[in-house]
Design an enzyme around this catalytic site. Structure first.
Site, PDB file in Angstrom:
ATOM      1  N   LEU A 163      30.783  38.845  48.627  1.00 37.08           N
ATOM      2  CA  LEU A 163      31.742  38.921  47.533  1.00 37.08           C
ATOM      3  C   LEU A 163      33.076  39.338  48.135  1.00 37.08           C
ATOM      4  O   LEU A 163      33.115  40.124  49.089  1.00 37.08           O
ATOM      5  CB  LEU A 163      31.313  39.965  46.485  1.00 37.08           C
ATOM      6  CG  LEU A 163      30.155  39.642  45.544  1.00 37.08           C
ATOM      7  CD1 LEU A 163      29.900  40.824  44.620  1.00 37.08           C
ATOM      8  CD2 LEU A 163      30.407  38.388  44.732  1.00 37.08           C
ATOM      9  N   ASP A 164      34.172  38.847  47.556  1.00 31.80           N
ATOM     10  CA  ASP A 164      35.479  39.292  48.005  1.00 31.80           C
ATOM     11  C   ASP A 164      35.595  40.800  47.840  1.00 31.80           C
ATOM     12  O   ASP A 164      34.968  41.395  46.952  1.00 31.80           O
ATOM     13  CB  ASP A 164      36.591  38.615  47.190  1.00 31.80           C
ATOM     14  CG  ASP A 164      36.705  37.129  47.484  1.00 31.80           C
ATOM     15  OD1 ASP A 164      36.153  36.686  48.506  1.00 31.80           O
ATOM     16  OD2 ASP A 164      37.344  36.426  46.682  1.00 31.80           O
ATOM     17  N   ARG A 165      36.431  41.399  48.661  1.00 29.46           N
ATOM     18  CA  ARG A 165      36.605  42.851  48.634  1.00 29.46           C
ATOM     19  C   ARG A 165      36.979  43.361  47.249  1.00 29.46           C
ATOM     20  O   ARG A 165      36.468  44.393  46.785  1.00 29.46           O
ATOM     21  CB  ARG A 165      37.680  43.255  49.650  1.00 29.46           C
ATOM     22  CG  ARG A 165      37.890  44.754  49.753  1.00 29.46           C
ATOM     23  CD  ARG A 165      38.890  45.099  50.847  1.00 29.46           C
ATOM     24  NE  ARG A 165      39.051  46.532  50.988  1.00 29.46           N
ATOM     25  CZ  ARG A 165      39.814  47.121  51.887  1.00 29.46           C
ATOM     26  NH1 ARG A 165      40.495  46.380  52.755  1.00 29.46           N
ATOM     27  NH2 ARG A 165      39.918  48.430  51.944  1.00 29.46           N
ATOM     28  N   THR A 167      36.436  41.932  44.376  1.00 32.71           N
ATOM     29  CA  THR A 167      35.519  41.479  43.331  1.00 32.71           C
ATOM     30  C   THR A 167      34.364  42.462  43.217  1.00 32.71           C
ATOM     31  O   THR A 167      33.784  42.870  44.226  1.00 32.71           O
ATOM     32  CB  THR A 167      34.969  40.076  43.646  1.00 32.71           C
ATOM     33  OG1 THR A 167      36.055  39.167  43.801  1.00 32.71           O
ATOM     34  CG2 THR A 167      34.056  39.584  42.530  1.00 32.71           C
ATOM     35  N   ARG A 297      39.279  31.857  42.308  1.00 32.79           N
ATOM     36  CA  ARG A 297      40.677  32.297  42.366  1.00 32.79           C
ATOM     37  C   ARG A 297      41.609  31.118  42.607  1.00 32.79           C
ATOM     38  O   ARG A 297      42.660  30.994  41.956  1.00 32.79           O
ATOM     39  CB  ARG A 297      40.832  33.361  43.450  1.00 32.79           C
ATOM     40  CG  ARG A 297      39.959  34.571  43.221  1.00 32.79           C
ATOM     41  CD  ARG A 297      39.863  35.457  44.464  1.00 32.79           C
ATOM     42  NE  ARG A 297      41.133  36.101  44.777  1.00 32.79           N
ATOM     43  CZ  ARG A 297      41.291  36.939  45.796  1.00 32.79           C
ATOM     44  NH1 ARG A 297      40.266  37.208  46.604  1.00 32.79           N
ATOM     45  NH2 ARG A 297      42.468  37.489  46.019  1.00 32.79           N
TER      46      ARG A 297
END
Length: 372
Positions: A163-165, A167, A297
């Site tokens: 997961l993105d930081r 998120t 995104r």
């Protein structure tokens, strides 16, 4: 050098063997290593590379070909996948000495309260926003490193996905190699239903909409990694191209002059579902079909509906206003995942509640809408 696994308790069959299990290979005699959950299903050549620190791969392949390495007293080739309880014979080999590690400081438990599911095979966390899934790029501890420190007795802990930081939400961790392999297989065959919640700028019109866009990774002049939508292809012989591409030799044309492209285009697909329109914002649910880097995104920004608080692809002026209103992070949350259990096949429904700061901001927008 210390092996990264411990011997299993001896079964009656193993106990009858003349070889006692050892914790690490010895440099002066033949060693017998027993396979536990941490190394189950791993290729024997990769297992040897892990336990024989500093030994060249060429030497590992030589001792495999010569039969000096045996599994359950039989020759095996480099592609053999180890099974739980296998006995691996390793000839005497000198390995690199491990440097003495300083005493570790006391670890503060950060993730214990974030566990939303756990059994012997896997666990799932509600990952906090602002925490990377792994260390690197100036980040000393990510989720997986922190989890290993909090659980020093765990033999195997590996990220199933990322997961993105910024998120938050459902993040799966495998506790057995067999579980990791099974979960990756399910993901490759699109046997996972992964849902996200996001608040975006603008008034979304469609109750249900499928978005399909080609994406391209690139690196900006400042060295930052980004992703963009590809409108038209560019041959690698043209400005902005790159020679180290695969068969098609295609990179993105759009904004090519701003950076260098590193991989070919990838198709991204998402189903978006409108939950509610809140004035100038829209609350959406997304179902991933593909899982590309920054997929949601980039898709939403390209369509003119940037995610609130997105510091890479969002409306930066609006983000400053939102920060003053209490939204100090990106409004993107991995809310639920449905997947078959990797070992039993039973259906799993992993749910991560919306974090308090997002739920509070959402409620504020509902109240403002009600007033108007």
């Amino acid at each position: 050098m210390t092996s990264q696994f411990r011997p299993l308790p001896l079964s009656p069959a193993t106990a009858a063997s003349s070889h006692a299990p050892e914790a690490q290979p010895a440099s002066d005699r033949v060693s017998y290593l027993h396979i536990d959950e941490a190394s189950e299903t791993q290729r024997v050549d990769n297992f040897l590379a892990k336990v024989l620190k500093g030994v060249p791969k060429s030497h590992i392949y030589r001792i495999l070909r010569s039969g000096e390495v045996r599994v359950n007293k039989k020759r095996v080739d480099a592609e053999y996948r180890l099974q739980l309880g296998d006995e691996v014979r390793v000839p005497p080999i000198r390995t690199a000495e491990a440097a003495a590690k300083p005493a570790a400081p006391a670890i503060r438990a950060k993730l214990a309260e974030q566990v939303i599911y756990e059994d012997d095979a896997m666990l799932a966390l509600n990952k906090p926003a602002g925490m990377a899934v792994h260390g690197g790029s100036g980040i000393s501890l990510g989720v997986i490193e922190q989890l290993r420190l909090e659980r020093p007795q765990a033999k195997f802990l590996e990220l199933v996905h990322r997961l993105d930081r910024e998120t938050s939400g459902v993040l799966m961790i495998a506790k057995k190699r067999s579980a990791l392999t099974a979960l990756h297989e399910a993901m490759r065959h699109h046997q996972m239903d992964k849902r996200y919640l996001m608040l975006v700028q603008g008034q979304w019109q469609d109750a249900k909409k499928k978005v399909t866009l080609d994406l391209q990774k690139y690196v900006t002049e400042s060295g930052e990694r980004r992703v963009q939508v590809v409108d038209a292809p560019l041959l690698n012989s043209e400005p902005g191209g790159i020679k180290s591409l695969k068969a098609s030799g295609i990179v993105a044309q759009r904004h090519a002059a701003k950076g260098r492209f590193e991989v070919e285009t990838q198709t991204s697909e998402t189903w978006f579902y409108l939950q509610e329109v809140l004035g100038q914002y829209s609350f959406l649910q997304a179902k991933l079909i593909t899982g590309r880097t920054h997929q949601l995104r980039v898709q939403l920004s390209h369509l003119g509906f940037p995610i609130l608080g997105d510091d890479k692809y969002g409306d930066f002026a609006l983000n400053k206003q939102l920060s003053k209103q209490g939204l100090k992070r990106m409004f993107l949350h991995s809310s639920e995942t449905r997947i078959a259990h990797p070992l039993t096949g039973e259906p799993l429904h992993l749910v991560a509640p919306l974090p308090a700061e997002l739920a509070q901001f959402l409620q504020q927008q509902r109240q403002l809408k009600a007033i108007k």
